[in-house]
Scaffold this motif. Structure first.
Motif, PDB file in Angstrom:
ATOM      1  N   SER A   1       1.238  -1.259   0.029  1.00  0.00           N
ATOM      2  CA  SER A   1       0.185  -0.070   0.143  1.00  0.00           C
ATOM      3  C   SER A   1       0.745   1.188  -0.227  1.00  0.00           C
ATOM      4  CB  SER A   1      -0.917   0.128   1.078  1.00  0.00           C
ATOM      5  OG  SER A   1      -1.766  -1.081   0.889  1.00  0.00           O
TER       6      SER A   1
ATOM      7  N   CYS B   1       0.392   3.340  -3.114  1.00  0.00           N
ATOM      8  CA  CYS B   1      -0.054   4.385  -2.736  1.00  0.00           C
ATOM      9  C   CYS B   1       1.246   6.380  -3.607  1.00  0.00           C
ATOM     10  CB  CYS B   1       0.073   5.480  -1.145  1.00  0.00           C
ATOM     11  SG  CYS B   1      -1.339   4.434  -0.727  1.00  0.00           S
TER      12      CYS B   1
ATOM     13  N   CYS C   1      -5.614  -1.018   0.764  1.00  0.00           N
ATOM     14  CA  CYS C   1      -5.975  -0.435   1.653  1.00  0.00           C
ATOM     15  C   CYS C   1      -7.013  -0.645   2.199  1.00  0.00           C
ATOM     16  CB  CYS C   1      -5.865   1.289   1.495  1.00  0.00           C
ATOM     17  SG  CYS C   1      -4.171   2.145   0.696  1.00  0.00           S
TER      18      CYS C   1
ATOM     19  N   ALA D   1      -7.410  -1.411   6.522  1.00  0.00           N
ATOM     20  CA  ALA D   1      -8.787  -0.029   7.393  1.00  0.00           C
ATOM     21  C   ALA D   1      -8.894  -1.269   7.941  1.00  0.00           C
ATOM     22  CB  ALA D   1      -9.347   0.654   6.908  1.00  0.00           C
TER      23      ALA D   1
ATOM     24  N   THR E   1      -2.974   2.967  10.431  1.00  0.00           N
ATOM     25  CA  THR E   1      -3.256   2.518   9.506  1.00  0.00           C
ATOM     26  C   THR E   1      -4.792   2.597   8.780  1.00  0.00           C
ATOM     27  OG1 THR E   1      -1.911   0.225  11.025  1.00  0.00           O
ATOM     28  CG2 THR E   1      -3.239  -0.439   8.901  1.00  0.00           C
TER      29      THR E   1
ATOM     30  N   GLY F   1      -4.880   5.521   7.365  1.00  0.00           N
ATOM     31  CA  GLY F   1      -4.336   5.961   6.079  1.00  0.00           C
ATOM     32  C   GLY F   1      -5.552   4.841   4.900  1.00  0.00           C
ATOM     33  N   GLY F   2      -6.277   3.848   5.488  1.00  0.00           N
ATOM     34  CA  GLY F   2      -6.706   2.876   4.134  1.00  0.00           C
ATOM     35  C   GLY F   2      -8.089   3.996   4.051  1.00  0.00           C
TER      36      GLY F   2
ATOM     37  N   ILE G   1      -8.459   7.108   4.340  1.00  0.00           N
ATOM     38  CA  ILE G   1      -7.868   8.592   3.490  1.00  0.00           C
ATOM     39  C   ILE G   1      -7.498   8.472   2.314  1.00  0.00           C
ATOM     40  CG2 ILE G   1      -6.389  10.169   2.742  1.00  0.00           C
ATOM     41  CD1 ILE G   1      -6.057  10.188   6.319  1.00  0.00           C
ATOM     42  N   TYR G   2      -7.388   7.207   2.064  1.00  0.00           N
ATOM     43  CA  TYR G   2      -6.587   6.672   0.344  1.00  0.00           C
ATOM     44  C   TYR G   2      -8.302   5.983  -0.072  1.00  0.00           C
ATOM     45  CZ  TYR G   2      -4.975   4.484  -3.306  1.00  0.00           C
ATOM     46  OH  TYR G   2      -4.453   3.792  -5.095  1.00  0.00           O
TER      47      TYR G   2
ATOM     48  N   ALA H   1      -4.403  12.876  -0.530  1.00  0.00           N
ATOM     49  CA  ALA H   1      -4.933  11.404  -0.118  1.00  0.00           C
ATOM     50  C   ALA H   1      -3.979  10.498  -0.162  1.00  0.00           C
ATOM     51  CB  ALA H   1      -6.202  11.485  -0.548  1.00  0.00           C
ATOM     52  N   SER H   2      -3.574  10.034  -1.170  1.00  0.00           N
ATOM     53  CA  SER H   2      -2.113   9.413  -1.610  1.00  0.00           C
ATOM     54  C   SER H   2      -1.139   9.601  -1.440  1.00  0.00           C
ATOM     55  CB  SER H   2      -2.585   9.158  -3.089  1.00  0.00           C
ATOM     56  OG  SER H   2      -3.311   8.933  -4.457  1.00  0.00           O
TER      57      SER H   2
ATOM     58  N   ALA I   1      -2.044   8.846   2.770  1.00  0.00           N
ATOM     59  CA  ALA I   1      -2.377   7.233   3.142  1.00  0.00           C
ATOM     60  C   ALA I   1      -0.410   7.278   3.079  1.00  0.00           C
ATOM     61  CB  ALA I   1      -3.252   7.254   2.071  1.00  0.00           C
TER      62      ALA I   1
END
Length: 157
Positions: free
Chosen positions: A12, A16, A69, A73, A88, A91-92, A94-95, A143-144, A147
């Motif tokens: 990920s 990302c 991702c 999550a 984590t 991040g998941g 947001i992506y 976002a990328s 994440a």
């Protein structure tokens, strides 16, 4: 962390990062360059990119990173008390929301509208496209990148 978590975090984070770089290039200079050339050429170039990208290595990376991702999550919610779970999960989410959701809700419909634009309305469609598509691409870039940073932070724990 378990081995699956580590593999997913690495995949990920790298995915990302690669996608953030691609989106950054479009936001930083590609769309500006397309806006400076003749409208018909800009539209043709963007339509060519849009039709080519779905048949390229971009798609497995785009979809694979999204699935990875989302899996992170979900796993983070089941491992909530463990170190790194909160970042984590962040991040998941947001992506998946900021990149994938934004792409499906904003960028893809704009791409479809551009592909359908006729000569009579191409000028208005192109002007709107450049502004809106680029704005939502900025969101995907951020976002990328966010994440990726959160996944790297989770790996460091």
């Amino acid at each position: 962390m378990q081995r699956l978590d580590i593999i997913l975090l690495w995949f990920s984070a790298i995915g990302c990062g690669l996608l953030a770089g691609l989106y950054f290039a479009f936001s930083a200079f590609i769309m500006t360059a397309f806006g400076r050339i003749d409208r018909a050429h800009g539209i043709a170039a963007m339509n060519s990119i849009n039709s080519t990208i779905v048949r390229s290595l971009f798609m497995p990376l785009f979809l694979g990173t999204t699935l990875s991702c989302a899996a992170l999550a979900i796993l983070a919610m089941f491992r909530w008390g463990e170190p790194g779970a909160a970042i984590t999960l962040a991040g998941g989410l947001i992506y998946v929301v900021g990149m994938f959701g934004c792409t499906m809700v904003f960028n893809v419909p704009l791409n479809n509208e551009l592909a359908r634009a006729g000569a009579a309305d191409a000028g208005a469609v192109w002007a709107r496209y450049l502004k809106r598509w680029t704005f939502w691409n900025h969101v995907r870039t951020l976002a990328s990148t966010a994440a990726m940073a959160l996944f790297v932070a989770a790996l460091a724990i």
